[in-house]
Design an enzyme around this catalytic site. Structure first.
Site, PDB file in Angstrom:
ATOM      1  N   GLU A 281     -11.919  43.036 -27.775  1.00  0.00           N
ATOM      2  CA  GLU A 281     -10.722  43.054 -26.914  1.00  0.00           C
ATOM      3  C   GLU A 281     -11.064  42.544 -25.517  1.00  0.00           C
ATOM      4  OE1 GLU A 281      -8.032  43.310 -28.409  1.00  0.00           O
ATOM      5  OE2 GLU A 281      -8.709  44.289 -30.255  1.00  0.00           O
TER       6      GLU A 281
ATOM      7  N   HIS B 205     -10.743  38.844 -25.579  1.00  0.00           N
ATOM      8  CA  HIS B 205      -9.334  38.433 -25.470  1.00  0.00           C
ATOM      9  C   HIS B 205      -8.862  38.555 -24.015  1.00  0.00           C
ATOM     10  CE1 HIS B 205      -8.171  37.808 -29.610  1.00  0.00           C
ATOM     11  NE2 HIS B 205      -8.469  39.027 -30.009  1.00  0.00           N
TER      12      HIS B 205
HETATM   13 ZN    ZN Z   1      -8.534  39.697 -32.052  1.00  0.00          ZN
END
Ligand code: ZN
Length: 509
Positions: free
Chosen positions: A274, A277
């Site tokens: 995450e 991202h």
């Molecule tokens: Zn992902």
């Protein structure tokens, strides 16, 4: 002329910025729903999100927006009318036009019906999964497939494969044929690799399971995020049932995690994933916020960023040379007798399993390929919904050598189809392949990469990725971007080579 066109461009940008602001607000509502919202507010939150979705759609398809767009580019044939725009601005115009055509292609009635059916289907799917009863979900899946095909017909170019328009929503520019060809190239080598691994002695990983206090897991997450260059002034870490990242602007890019008190690597993987991202969203150009040049390219490129951190860094021996001693300090019980080599092998253990989200690096792409093949067959009408469980299990046996004992751990495991998200799955595998292509260039350009990782120096990676990926926004589609940023056309080679070389060493093949 050029001056007036710049003025028109600015007007279009402003209109688009307004829609983006609404999207950001909607994202924060969505983030809140998963992290902070009292349970009792779910009905009104649904209403709030629906209202926002309506406002966003209205803003993106307004006559004003259309006029501003049409002043610069011929909406029908895509020819750029404006003179004197930069090539970046011209790319942005093409994206704006593409998005606009998609936004107006679907009749309002259809959109409403699609939202209604899929929201009902998600509830049914959840129950069907819980009760392990595919028959409950099957009639909804049939309806959804019909709707998805209709959707594709609304969006499709003449003569294109029905799956193309679905894929294009998540991976713009990529066709069914492209994905088919790529997946065919990686499938056999990966299945062969898995077979070889299975013939070898399994690595030990029992010490990764035990008791790992929540608070210490959270502290370790903070160290990783700080070192990655995730600036807390522009982000947050919270908790949710399913981890996710959510951004409303480069200055507000948040992540969530889920702590497993008995699994050491679960949270670490989530944080790196995450975090990857979130860094992408944080690294987009804030001056371009509202324009396609300030947006992520595709889900596949997004996933290349998360998997870059989660697998290429987080399952890398050099990285753990620095972090393993810190991990041992945080969790002395159980790890005291484990050395780096054992630990490295354990976190890279390969074992066929039923659940995609828990899969190792080698079996992961096979989970995705299986789903892609099945959903393509469903769309093409080659596979009937009632035969899906059987087809799923057959492929599991063929690719992994194992058969699910029920549909809960088989074709009912993922939420995507109940949401109508056909064409989404391929991006998970593409992300890994893109990451490998990028990483190959990173290794060439940074000869001291290993040395830096061994010292826990990670922040330069963010700068490198900014230069290669973040700063372009949507100026290029996935494959073009990879070519521009690495100087080499994208192929599957770096990915397959990486898997073969790495696991040859770990399993002594
Ligand atoms: Zn992902």
């Amino acid at each position: 002329m050029a001056k007036r066109d710049q003025e028109n461009y600015r007007k279009l940008f402003e209109k688009s910025y307004d829609a983006k602001i609404l999207e950001g607000i909607s994202n924060i509502l969505g983030w809140d729903q998963e992290t902070m919202m009292p349970e009792g507010a779910s009905t009104i939150r649904g209403e709030q999100l629906k209202t926002m979705a309506g406002l966003i759609h209205k803003s993106k398809t307004s006559p004003d927006f259309k006029e501003a767009l049409g002043n610069l580019i011929d909406i029908k044939n895509g020819k750029i009318i404006a003179k004197g725009l930069s090539k970046e601005q011209e790319s942005a115009l093409k994206c704006w036009r593409k998005d606009y055509l998609r936004d107006v292609a679907l009749p309002e009635e259809f959109v409403k019906n699609f939202a209604k059916i899929t929201s009902e289907a998600q509830v049914v799917w959840r129950n069907a999964k819980k009760e392990n009863n595919f028959k409950l979900f099957a009639p909804y899946l049939e309806k959804i497939i019909e709707l998805v095909k209709q959707k594709s017909r609304h969006l499709s170019k003449k003569g294109s494969h029905l799956y193309d328009a679905l894929l294009d929503e998540y991976e713009p520019g990529m066709t069914t044929e492209d994905v088919d060809a790529l997946f065919k190239k990686i499938k056999d080598p990966i299945i062969a690799l898995l077979k070889k691994i299975k013939s070898k002695k399994q690595v030990k990983d029992d010490f990764l399971h035990g008791k790992f206090p929540d608070s210490k897991q959270v502290s370790f997450s903070q160290i990783l995020l700080d070192d990655m260059g995730y600036d807390k002034a522009y982000g947050r870490l919270d908790f949710s049932t399913h981890p996710f990242s959510s951004s409303s602007h480069p200055t507000d890019s948040r992540i969530t995690t889920r702590i497993h008190p008995t699994s050491l690597m679960s949270n670490i993987s989530v944080i790196l994933h995450e975090g990857g991202h979130a860094l992408y969203e944080m690294g987009l150009d804030p001056k371009e916020y509202g324009s396609p040049l300030g947006q992520a390219v595709s889900l596949g490129i997004h996933e290349s960023q998360s998997r870059f951190w989660e697998t290429r860094i987080g399952k890398n021996k050099a990285f753990w040379k620095h972090y393993f001693p810190l991990l041992k300090k945080a969790f002395p019980k159980g790890l005291e007798k484990i050395d780096l080599d054992l630990f490295y092998k354990a976190i890279n253990k390969v074992e066929p399993s039923f659940i995609r989200v828990e899969a190792d690096e080698v079996t992961y792409p096979l989970h995705v390929i299986l789903r892609f093949e099945l959903e393509k067959d469903l769309i093409e009408g080659k596979l009937k919904v009632k035969d899906l469980p059987k087809a799923w299990n057959k492929k599991m046996k063929e690719y992994f050598g194992i058969t699910p004992k029920n549909d809960q751990e088989g074709c009912l495991q993922d939420v995507h189809w109940s949401m109508g998200a056909f064409g989404y799955f391929p991006t998970y595998a593409l992300g890994n392949m893109y990451a490998a292509h990028l990483f190959e260039t990173l290794e060439k350009e940074q000869p001291d990469l290993e040395k830096k990782l061994e010292k826990g120096q990670l922040a330069f990676l963010k700068e490198w990725l900014k230069d290669k990926v973040y700063r372009y926004g949507r100026q290029f589609e996935s494959l073009e971007l990879l070519k521009v940023s690495t100087g080499k056309p994208f192929t599957e080679k770096a990915y397959v080579d990486y898997l073969q070389k790495k696991y040859k060493e770990i399993y002594g093949l």
